[in-house]
Design an enzyme around this catalytic site. Structure first.
Site, PDB file in Angstrom:
ATOM      1  N   HIS A   1      -8.718 -21.648 -19.369  1.00  0.00           N
ATOM      2  CA  HIS A   1      -7.590 -22.518 -19.050  1.00  0.00           C
ATOM      3  C   HIS A   1      -6.324 -21.683 -18.985  1.00  0.00           C
ATOM      4  O   HIS A   1      -6.093 -20.825 -19.835  1.00  0.00           O
ATOM      5  CB  HIS A   1      -7.431 -23.598 -20.135  1.00  0.00           C
ATOM      6  CG  HIS A   1      -6.236 -24.469 -19.906  1.00  0.00           C
ATOM      7  ND1 HIS A   1      -6.263 -25.533 -19.040  1.00  0.00           N
ATOM      8  CD2 HIS A   1      -4.971 -24.405 -20.395  1.00  0.00           C
ATOM      9  CE1 HIS A   1      -5.067 -26.105 -19.020  1.00  0.00           C
ATOM     10  NE2 HIS A   1      -4.266 -25.429 -19.829  1.00  0.00           N
TER      11      HIS A   1
ATOM     12  N   ASP B   1      -4.592 -38.890 -23.821  1.00  0.00           N
ATOM     13  CA  ASP B   1      -3.643 -37.862 -23.371  1.00  0.00           C
ATOM     14  C   ASP B   1      -2.828 -38.352 -22.179  1.00  0.00           C
ATOM     15  O   ASP B   1      -1.634 -38.047 -22.071  1.00  0.00           O
ATOM     16  CB  ASP B   1      -4.385 -36.572 -22.999  1.00  0.00           C
ATOM     17  CG  ASP B   1      -3.412 -35.489 -22.549  1.00  0.00           C
ATOM     18  OD1 ASP B   1      -2.565 -35.094 -23.364  1.00  0.00           O
ATOM     19  OD2 ASP B   1      -3.471 -35.069 -21.378  1.00  0.00           O
TER      20      ASP B   1
ATOM     21  N   ARG C   1       5.586 -38.724 -23.364  1.00  0.00           N
ATOM     22  CA  ARG C   1       6.297 -37.492 -23.737  1.00  0.00           C
ATOM     23  C   ARG C   1       7.239 -37.059 -22.621  1.00  0.00           C
ATOM     24  O   ARG C   1       8.347 -36.585 -22.871  1.00  0.00           O
ATOM     25  CB  ARG C   1       5.284 -36.373 -24.030  1.00  0.00           C
ATOM     26  CG  ARG C   1       4.561 -36.563 -25.347  1.00  0.00           C
ATOM     27  CD  ARG C   1       3.369 -35.622 -25.445  1.00  0.00           C
ATOM     28  NE  ARG C   1       3.770 -34.236 -25.319  1.00  0.00           N
ATOM     29  CZ  ARG C   1       2.954 -33.257 -24.904  1.00  0.00           C
ATOM     30  NH1 ARG C   1       1.712 -33.511 -24.582  1.00  0.00           N
ATOM     31  NH2 ARG C   1       3.404 -32.029 -24.815  1.00  0.00           N
TER      32      ARG C   1
ATOM     33  N   SER D   1      -2.962 -31.649 -26.667  1.00  0.00           N
ATOM     34  CA  SER D   1      -3.169 -32.182 -25.321  1.00  0.00           C
ATOM     35  C   SER D   1      -4.126 -31.278 -24.529  1.00  0.00           C
ATOM     36  O   SER D   1      -5.127 -31.735 -23.956  1.00  0.00           O
ATOM     37  CB  SER D   1      -1.807 -32.291 -24.615  1.00  0.00           C
ATOM     38  OG  SER D   1      -1.938 -32.413 -23.232  1.00  0.00           O
TER      39      SER D   1
ATOM     40  N   LYS E   1      -8.651 -31.836 -23.920  1.00  0.00           N
ATOM     41  CA  LYS E   1      -9.309 -31.875 -22.607  1.00  0.00           C
ATOM     42  C   LYS E   1     -10.362 -30.774 -22.495  1.00  0.00           C
ATOM     43  O   LYS E   1     -11.433 -30.979 -21.928  1.00  0.00           O
ATOM     44  CB  LYS E   1      -8.253 -31.747 -21.495  1.00  0.00           C
ATOM     45  CG  LYS E   1      -7.436 -33.044 -21.369  1.00  0.00           C
ATOM     46  CD  LYS E   1      -6.294 -32.923 -20.390  1.00  0.00           C
ATOM     47  CE  LYS E   1      -5.135 -32.179 -20.979  1.00  0.00           C
ATOM     48  NZ  LYS E   1      -3.863 -32.279 -20.287  1.00  0.00           N
TER      49      LYS E   1
HETATM   50  N1  URA Z   1      -0.472 -29.090 -20.191  1.00  0.00           N
HETATM   51  C1  URA Z   1      -1.126 -30.119 -20.778  1.00  0.00           C
HETATM   52  O1  URA Z   1      -2.251 -30.448 -20.398  1.00  0.00           O
HETATM   53  N2  URA Z   1      -0.522 -30.763 -21.789  1.00  0.00           N
HETATM   54  C2  URA Z   1       0.699 -30.447 -22.250  1.00  0.00           C
HETATM   55  O2  URA Z   1       1.179 -31.062 -23.165  1.00  0.00           O
HETATM   56  C3  URA Z   1       1.374 -29.381 -21.616  1.00  0.00           C
HETATM   57  C4  URA Z   1       0.753 -28.719 -20.594  1.00  0.00           C
END
Ligand code: URA
Length: 433
Positions: A82, A161, A168, A183, A187
């Site tokens: 990622h 999320d 947010r 977050s 994932k």
């Molecule tokens: N990318 C994400 O998936 N979540 C965040 O909070 C910031 C960047």
């Protein structure tokens, strides 16, 4: 349990229990907690933080708020990577092909871009017919058979999320390390791989502006991964100038193809090789960096890495002729070279400014519903530290509409020059585990 008590507790800098965090995420997911109370807790977390245990529990609860992909019927270790995002970041395309050619199984779910240039999925969709919406079964079959698949999220992954991120975004609570870490990691954990490599970028074109903040975020994510039993490592990489030479979807696909053939830019190639070394070691395919690098270099030299990329495109329904002959990829109508108006060492190349410039050409989305123009973008011909004379071509612009004076003026503002030599910054600053 009363949600107000949980808000009060975090307001008073206390540590939340596992049950309280679970109650929070359950209430976000089933929408039993109103947005104003969720927002209040988010702000309390933004201001007062969370310890490692709370952050891991938050990620775990979020991960289980929706589907969790089970990749156990694919033989061997499944890997994932990622990137926290940057300008010109086409790493998944090239790196995926390189590591798959070395026997790795990369099961990658990617995102789209918003704000500046396109995300990995947008880049892949510049290839005619490329299908990013495989079913879970098709995804697993492809990873089993060729070791590589890159798709959009399948199923209902981490619905908590989606809700939290939207709140947010409008409550000034995006820039919180426990919230970002949970977050991203929720994932990754829900995507089902055994190993995770995080490319945490720092610099003016990244989420985290300093190396120190990037390291803090990386450590928070590694801690979550480890607590939940995943082999998680991170590399801290530079985003103070665009990665590689291209910004823009089809241009980046072309550069990724050149890179898997061993003809890519130095910084991007180095980033892919370093990431590949870590991933091969994480998956026990190599016992040390030297061995891993030799495997990756051989995959490039022998053409096996390129063959993997072709295979992925064929499996996912893309027009492979565009990979074999990249002139067939979407092309912009016009090409304009922009020359340096100054002489000196290039001190800075403002990558975010260039990302926005590319977006304005149509390479990225300003709003979610905007359409991407795959052929437009920038091909840079200068890197930080280069000595350039007046008239040196800094960049070739690929565009469909005439360039406005304002666009050109903004482009030139992204470069600063110096009389003295500028030390180059290494692309990989540090590796953390
Ligand atoms: N990318 C994400 O998936 N979540 C965040 O909070 C910031 C960047």
């Amino acid at each position: 349990m009363r949600f107000l008590d949980i808000i009060e507790k975090k307001k008073n800098k206390e540590v939340l229990s596992d049950q309280e965090i679970q109650f929070f995420i359950d209430g976000v997911t089933d929408e039993s907690i109103p947005d104003y109370q969720i927002s209040a807790l988010l702000m309390a977390i933004r201001l007062n933080g969370m310890d490692e245990h709370e952050t891991a529990k938050l990620a775990e609860a979020m991960m289980h708020s929706g589907d969790v992909i089970d990749l156990s019927d694919i033989e061997g270790i499944k890997s994932d990577k990622h990137s926290t995002g940057g300008v010109g970041d086409k790493t998944s395309l090239a790196l995926g092909a390189m590591v798959a050619a070395c026997g790795l199984k990369l099961a990658k779910m990617s995102g789209r871009g918003l704000g500046h240039t396109g995300g990995t999925l947008d880049k892949l969709e510049s290839i005619e017919g490329f299908n990013i919406a495989l079913s879970e079964e098709e995804f697993k079959k492809q990873v089993s058979e060729i070791g590589l698949a890159i798709i959009g999220q399948t199923g209902d992954l981490v619905p908590a999320d989606k809700k939290l991120y939207a709140l947010r975004d409008v409550t000034g609570t995006v820039d919180s390390i426990p919230l970002i870490a949970s977050s991203i990691m929720s994932k990754k954990l829900a995507s089902g791989s055994d190993t995770i490599l995080l490319d945490v970028k720092y610099g003016e074109g990244a989420f985290m502006h300093t190396v120190e903040d990037a390291k803090k975020l990386a450590r928070a994510m590694i801690s979550i991964g480890k607590k939940l039993g995943k082999n998680t490592m991170a590399m801290i990489t530079d985003m103070n100038q665009p990665l590689g030479n291209t910004i823009g979807n089809a241009l980046e696909v072309k550069e990724a193809i050149e890179t898997v053939k061993g003809e890519g830019p130095k910084d991007f190639t180095e980033l892919c090789l370093t990431a590949g070394e870590i991933m091969l070691m994480q998956a026990n395919k190599a016992s040390n960096k030297k061995e891993a690098r030799a495997m990756l270099e051989e995959a490039i030299k022998s053409g096996k890495a390129y063959e993997k990329l072709e295979k992925m495109v064929i499996y996912q329904g893309g027009n492979v002729e565009q990979i074999r002959n990249t002139d067939l990829l979407p092309q912009a109508k016009y090409k304009t070279d922009l020359e340096s108006k100054e002489e000196g060492y290039i001190e800075n190349i403002h990558s975010m400014g260039l990302g926005i410039a590319a977006m304005k050409l149509g390479a990225g989305r300003e709003k979610k519903e905007d359409e991407i123009n795959y052929g437009v973008g920038l091909k840079m011909n200068a890197k930080k530290g280069d000595y350039v004379k007046k008239g040196h071509i800094l960049c070739r612009v690929y565009h469909d509409e005439p360039l406005s004076d304002e666009w050109i003026e903004d482009f030139y503002k992204t470069f600063t020059y110096k009389d003295q030599k500028v030390d180059p910054i290494p692309i990989v600053e540090e590796i953390l585990d």
